[in-house]
Design a protein around this motif. Structure first.
Motif, PDB file in Angstrom:
ATOM      1  N   LYS A 219     -36.616 -33.079 -36.288  1.00 62.18           N
ATOM      2  CA  LYS A 219     -37.518 -32.024 -35.845  1.00 62.18           C
ATOM      3  C   LYS A 219     -37.676 -32.051 -34.324  1.00 62.18           C
ATOM      4  O   LYS A 219     -37.677 -31.001 -33.667  1.00 62.18           O
ATOM      5  CB  LYS A 219     -38.875 -32.206 -36.514  1.00 62.18           C
ATOM      6  CG  LYS A 219     -39.815 -31.024 -36.353  1.00 62.18           C
ATOM      7  CD  LYS A 219     -41.196 -31.334 -36.913  1.00 62.18           C
ATOM      8  CE  LYS A 219     -41.159 -31.686 -38.375  1.00 62.18           C
ATOM      9  NZ  LYS A 219     -42.510 -31.876 -38.938  1.00 62.18           N
ATOM     10  N   ILE A 220     -37.805 -33.259 -33.764  1.00 60.09           N
ATOM     11  CA  ILE A 220     -37.964 -33.392 -32.318  1.00 60.09           C
ATOM     12  C   ILE A 220     -36.694 -32.952 -31.589  1.00 60.09           C
ATOM     13  O   ILE A 220     -36.747 -32.246 -30.582  1.00 60.09           O
ATOM     14  CB  ILE A 220     -38.327 -34.842 -31.954  1.00 60.09           C
ATOM     15  CG1 ILE A 220     -39.726 -35.178 -32.482  1.00 60.09           C
ATOM     16  CG2 ILE A 220     -38.269 -35.053 -30.444  1.00 60.09           C
ATOM     17  CD1 ILE A 220     -40.053 -36.655 -32.457  1.00 60.09           C
ATOM     18  N   TRP A 259     -51.745 -37.690 -28.899  1.00 56.81           N
ATOM     19  CA  TRP A 259     -51.230 -38.912 -28.258  1.00 56.81           C
ATOM     20  C   TRP A 259     -50.354 -39.678 -29.233  1.00 56.81           C
ATOM     21  O   TRP A 259     -49.299 -40.192 -28.862  1.00 56.81           O
ATOM     22  CB  TRP A 259     -52.415 -39.771 -27.811  1.00 56.81           C
ATOM     23  CG  TRP A 259     -51.992 -41.076 -27.180  1.00 56.81           C
ATOM     24  CD1 TRP A 259     -51.655 -41.296 -25.878  1.00 56.81           C
ATOM     25  CD2 TRP A 259     -51.846 -42.341 -27.842  1.00 56.81           C
ATOM     26  NE1 TRP A 259     -51.299 -42.610 -25.674  1.00 56.81           N
ATOM     27  CE2 TRP A 259     -51.413 -43.272 -26.877  1.00 56.81           C
ATOM     28  CE3 TRP A 259     -52.044 -42.764 -29.165  1.00 56.81           C
ATOM     29  CZ2 TRP A 259     -51.181 -44.612 -27.184  1.00 56.81           C
ATOM     30  CZ3 TRP A 259     -51.804 -44.094 -29.458  1.00 56.81           C
ATOM     31  CH2 TRP A 259     -51.385 -45.009 -28.485  1.00 56.81           C
ATOM     32  N   MET A 260     -50.773 -39.772 -30.476  1.00 53.85           N
ATOM     33  CA  MET A 260     -50.007 -40.497 -31.484  1.00 53.85           C
ATOM     34  C   MET A 260     -48.646 -39.838 -31.717  1.00 53.85           C
ATOM     35  O   MET A 260     -47.626 -40.521 -31.842  1.00 53.85           O
ATOM     36  CB  MET A 260     -50.795 -40.549 -32.797  1.00 53.85           C
ATOM     37  CG  MET A 260     -50.132 -41.376 -33.901  1.00 53.85           C
ATOM     38  SD  MET A 260     -49.966 -43.127 -33.431  1.00 53.85           S
ATOM     39  CE  MET A 260     -51.685 -43.627 -33.488  1.00 53.85           C
ATOM     40  N   GLU A 261     -48.637 -38.513 -31.776  1.00 49.29           N
ATOM     41  CA  GLU A 261     -47.377 -37.800 -31.985  1.00 49.29           C
ATOM     42  C   GLU A 261     -46.438 -37.993 -30.805  1.00 49.29           C
ATOM     43  O   GLU A 261     -45.217 -38.131 -30.981  1.00 49.29           O
ATOM     44  CB  GLU A 261     -47.658 -36.315 -32.189  1.00 49.29           C
ATOM     45  CG  GLU A 261     -48.297 -35.988 -33.535  1.00 49.29           C
ATOM     46  CD  GLU A 261     -48.787 -34.563 -33.638  1.00 49.29           C
ATOM     47  OE1 GLU A 261     -48.697 -33.975 -34.722  1.00 49.29           O
ATOM     48  OE2 GLU A 261     -49.273 -34.029 -32.607  1.00 49.29           O
ATOM     49  N   ALA A 265     -42.805 -39.689 -30.935  1.00 48.00           N
ATOM     50  CA  ALA A 265     -41.642 -38.984 -30.408  1.00 48.00           C
ATOM     51  C   ALA A 265     -40.874 -39.858 -29.424  1.00 48.00           C
ATOM     52  O   ALA A 265     -39.641 -39.875 -29.419  1.00 48.00           O
ATOM     53  CB  ALA A 265     -42.080 -37.687 -29.734  1.00 48.00           C
ATOM     54  N   ALA A 266     -41.607 -40.597 -28.609  1.00 51.21           N
ATOM     55  CA  ALA A 266     -40.965 -41.455 -27.607  1.00 51.21           C
ATOM     56  C   ALA A 266     -40.169 -42.581 -28.247  1.00 51.21           C
ATOM     57  O   ALA A 266     -39.183 -43.060 -27.681  1.00 51.21           O
ATOM     58  CB  ALA A 266     -42.024 -42.020 -26.668  1.00 51.21           C
ATOM     59  N   THR A 267     -40.609 -43.031 -29.419  1.00 50.30           N
ATOM     60  CA  THR A 267     -39.866 -44.095 -30.111  1.00 50.30           C
ATOM     61  C   THR A 267     -38.611 -43.562 -30.792  1.00 50.30           C
ATOM     62  O   THR A 267     -37.675 -44.314 -31.051  1.00 50.30           O
ATOM     63  CB  THR A 267     -40.755 -44.780 -31.166  1.00 50.30           C
ATOM     64  OG1 THR A 267     -41.103 -43.827 -32.170  1.00 50.30           O
ATOM     65  CG2 THR A 267     -42.006 -45.366 -30.539  1.00 50.30           C
ATOM     66  N   LEU A 268     -38.595 -42.276 -31.091  1.00 52.80           N
ATOM     67  CA  LEU A 268     -37.469 -41.689 -31.801  1.00 52.80           C
ATOM     68  C   LEU A 268     -36.410 -41.110 -30.881  1.00 52.80           C
ATOM     69  O   LEU A 268     -35.241 -41.024 -31.240  1.00 52.80           O
ATOM     70  CB  LEU A 268     -37.971 -40.579 -32.740  1.00 52.80           C
ATOM     71  CG  LEU A 268     -38.885 -41.030 -33.882  1.00 52.80           C
ATOM     72  CD1 LEU A 268     -39.425 -39.821 -34.633  1.00 52.80           C
ATOM     73  CD2 LEU A 268     -38.141 -41.957 -34.841  1.00 52.80           C
ATOM     74  N   GLU A 274     -41.334 -31.816 -23.245  1.00 51.14           N
ATOM     75  CA  GLU A 274     -42.597 -31.792 -22.506  1.00 51.14           C
ATOM     76  C   GLU A 274     -42.897 -30.365 -22.071  1.00 51.14           C
ATOM     77  O   GLU A 274     -41.990 -29.561 -21.868  1.00 51.14           O
ATOM     78  CB  GLU A 274     -42.524 -32.700 -21.275  1.00 51.14           C
ATOM     79  CG  GLU A 274     -42.392 -34.180 -21.614  1.00 51.14           C
ATOM     80  CD  GLU A 274     -42.402 -35.051 -20.370  1.00 51.14           C
ATOM     81  OE1 GLU A 274     -42.449 -34.472 -19.249  1.00 51.14           O
ATOM     82  OE2 GLU A 274     -42.343 -36.282 -20.497  1.00 51.14           O
ATOM     83  N   ALA A 275     -44.183 -30.063 -21.910  1.00 48.44           N
ATOM     84  CA  ALA A 275     -44.587 -28.730 -21.452  1.00 48.44           C
ATOM     85  C   ALA A 275     -45.988 -28.800 -20.871  1.00 48.44           C
ATOM     86  O   ALA A 275     -46.792 -29.645 -21.270  1.00 48.44           O
ATOM     87  CB  ALA A 275     -44.535 -27.731 -22.592  1.00 48.44           C
ATOM     88  N   LYS A 276     -46.275 -27.923 -19.914  1.00 51.59           N
ATOM     89  CA  LYS A 276     -47.601 -27.821 -19.319  1.00 51.59           C
ATOM     90  C   LYS A 276     -48.325 -26.614 -19.900  1.00 51.59           C
ATOM     91  O   LYS A 276     -47.707 -25.594 -20.216  1.00 51.59           O
ATOM     92  CB  LYS A 276     -47.491 -27.669 -17.801  1.00 51.59           C
ATOM     93  CG  LYS A 276     -46.845 -28.857 -17.093  1.00 51.59           C
ATOM     94  CD  LYS A 276     -46.734 -28.585 -15.592  1.00 51.59           C
ATOM     95  CE  LYS A 276     -46.082 -29.757 -14.866  1.00 51.59           C
ATOM     96  NZ  LYS A 276     -45.950 -29.474 -13.414  1.00 51.59           N
ATOM     97  N   ILE A 277     -49.630 -26.716 -20.003  1.00 51.63           N
ATOM     98  CA  ILE A 277     -50.413 -25.605 -20.526  1.00 51.63           C
ATOM     99  C   ILE A 277     -50.327 -24.390 -19.596  1.00 51.63           C
ATOM    100  O   ILE A 277     -50.388 -23.239 -20.042  1.00 51.63           O
ATOM    101  CB  ILE A 277     -51.886 -26.027 -20.753  1.00 51.63           C
ATOM    102  CG1 ILE A 277     -52.617 -24.995 -21.625  1.00 51.63           C
ATOM    103  CG2 ILE A 277     -52.600 -26.235 -19.425  1.00 51.63           C
ATOM    104  CD1 ILE A 277     -52.061 -24.858 -23.015  1.00 51.63           C
ATOM    105  N   GLU A 278     -50.152 -24.664 -18.298  1.00 49.92           N
ATOM    106  CA  GLU A 278     -49.984 -23.560 -17.336  1.00 49.92           C
ATOM    107  C   GLU A 278     -48.715 -22.760 -17.632  1.00 49.92           C
ATOM    108  O   GLU A 278     -48.685 -21.536 -17.451  1.00 49.92           O
ATOM    109  CB  GLU A 278     -49.941 -24.092 -15.906  1.00 49.92           C
ATOM    110  CG  GLU A 278     -51.259 -24.643 -15.396  1.00 49.92           C
ATOM    111  CD  GLU A 278     -51.480 -26.102 -15.770  1.00 49.92           C
ATOM    112  OE1 GLU A 278     -52.495 -26.673 -15.334  1.00 49.92           O
ATOM    113  OE2 GLU A 278     -50.629 -26.668 -16.504  1.00 49.92           O
ATOM    114  N   ASP A 279     -47.661 -23.470 -18.088  1.00 54.01           N
ATOM    115  CA  ASP A 279     -46.410 -22.780 -18.441  1.00 54.01           C
ATOM    116  C   ASP A 279     -46.614 -21.869 -19.660  1.00 54.01           C
ATOM    117  O   ASP A 279     -46.113 -20.742 -19.696  1.00 54.01           O
ATOM    118  CB  ASP A 279     -45.314 -23.799 -18.742  1.00 54.01           C
ATOM    119  CG  ASP A 279     -44.954 -24.645 -17.525  1.00 54.01           C
ATOM    120  OD1 ASP A 279     -45.148 -24.149 -16.387  1.00 54.01           O
ATOM    121  OD2 ASP A 279     -44.494 -25.785 -17.709  1.00 54.01           O
ATOM    122  N   ALA A 280     -47.346 -22.391 -20.628  1.00 50.29           N
ATOM    123  CA  ALA A 280     -47.635 -21.596 -21.822  1.00 50.29           C
ATOM    124  C   ALA A 280     -48.431 -20.344 -21.444  1.00 50.29           C
ATOM    125  O   ALA A 280     -48.110 -19.226 -21.875  1.00 50.29           O
ATOM    126  CB  ALA A 280     -48.401 -22.432 -22.840  1.00 50.29           C
TER     127      ALA A 280
END
Length: 349
Positions: A219-220, A259-261, A265-268, A274-280
């Motif tokens: 999925k990631i 944070w947990m997700e 994701a970083a372990t997988l 990554e994305a910024k809320i300003e971009d959205a």
């Protein structure tokens, strides 16, 4: 009277009345043939003009495809790879008539395709019965359109909509199967035309929706692929508001990962999306500029971005604008539920 009948009558008349009358009959026969030929040409021209008028009327309907006069939904759209005008040649000789007869079946097939797609697009905008009918119409015409990019992305859309219907009916197995078909058809459309914006769009939508049936790592990884296809759709159709709304939704979803997700994701994967809320927010605002103040879901997401940015006055303004848009689709019903929950918290009066 047809040419062949006129010719036979002329011969019979000459044999009956002798040489003097034969000359006159031959001349009359020639005139009759010329008149008959002219009559046929006029009839053929009238037929061709009728076909052309119907063809242009259909194409006009595609270019000015009926949209909602007032409101826009994320479930509407495309999308619409509209067909280019086709040139019909008028026929002016016997040889041209022969060629025209051979080409007419191809023209009729093109016209039938336009009519089919136009009907399906209208059905997509309707209720569940309409959307299921769109799926059936496309399914029945599949053998004739296996090499048509426009058919496959529309079939992807139809499968996606039917999947949502089956999910609402608590048929998860059928819903998953239709989603897989949606992915497959979108993939086929891309193979047929990599420069089709709607093909990229529906590949991104179907792949993203199918993610609920995949493991975390896959999925990631698909997250990057989805973003790439949304961006490609934007590049091909920069003035389509739905493309920018999709990019906003992608960025918002990635930003809102817990944070947990993110740790998972970083372990997988070495570098998760990554994305910024300003971009959205910027993507949603572009969509709003292209389709201003009349799109409930887009207005809601602008408000939600402003919640994350702590711009409370902006939150109230956008929520009230979203609330003012009448509910016409299931997506809008879901959006309205969220608006009803948020409004009491952020309304200024």
């Amino acid at each position: 009277m047809s040419f062949s009948k006129s010719f036979l009558v002329g011969i019979g008349t000459g044999l009956l009345f002798g040489s003097g009358v034969t000359i006159l009959c031959i001349r009359l026969q020639r005139v009759a043939r010329e008149m008959d030929s002219l009559s046929n040409a006029i009839a053929e021209l009238a037929t061709q003009m009728s076909v052309l008028a119907e063809h242009l009327s259909t194409l006009r309907g595609f270019k000015q495809r009926k949209k909602r006069n007032e409101f826009y939904s994320a479930s509407s759209g495309d999308e619409d790879e509209i067909f280019e005008d086709a040139n019909l040649s008028f026929i002016s000789s016997d040889s041209d008539i022969s060629k025209g007869s051979k080409n007419r079946s191809t023209e009729d097939k093109i016209l039938d395709t336009h009519v089919l797609f136009n009907k399906v697009e209208k059905l997509f905008e309707g209720d569940e019965k309409n959307q299921e009918e769109a799926f059936r119409l496309l399914s029945r015409s599949a053998p004739q359109h296996s090499a048509d990019c426009g058919f496959h992305w529309r079939m992807s859309k139809a499968c996606y909509l039917v999947s949502k219907i089956e999910k609402s009916r608590d048929n998860p197995a059928k819903a998953k199967d239709f989603l897989q078909q949606s992915v497959d058809h979108a993939s086929s459309s891309l193979k047929l035309d990599e420069k089709c914006s709607s093909a990229h769009r529906w590949y991104a939508i179907s792949l993203g929706s199918y993610g609920e049936h995949l493991g975390s790592q896959e999925k990631i990884k698909n997250g990057f692929l989805i973003k790439d296809h949304i961006q490609r759709s934007i590049d091909l159709k920069p003035n389509d508001p739905f493309n920018h709304h999709m990019m906003g939704r992608w960025a918002y979803s990635v930003y809102m990962l817990s944070w947990m997700e993110r740790k998972l994701a970083a372990t997988l994967i070495a570098a998760p999306p990554e994305a910024k809320i300003e971009d959205a927010l910027e993507s949603f605002l572009i969509a709003d500029r292209l389709r201003p103040t009349i799109w409930k879901e887009n207005l809601l997401y602008i408000a939600k971005c402003n919640i994350e940015l702590k711009r409370l006055d902006e939150v109230a303004k956008w929520l009230e604008a979203a609330d003012a848009v009448p509910v016409q689709t299931k997506d809008e019903e879901e959006a309205q539920k969220e608006i009803d929950q948020l409004l009491p918290k952020y309304q200024t009066s």
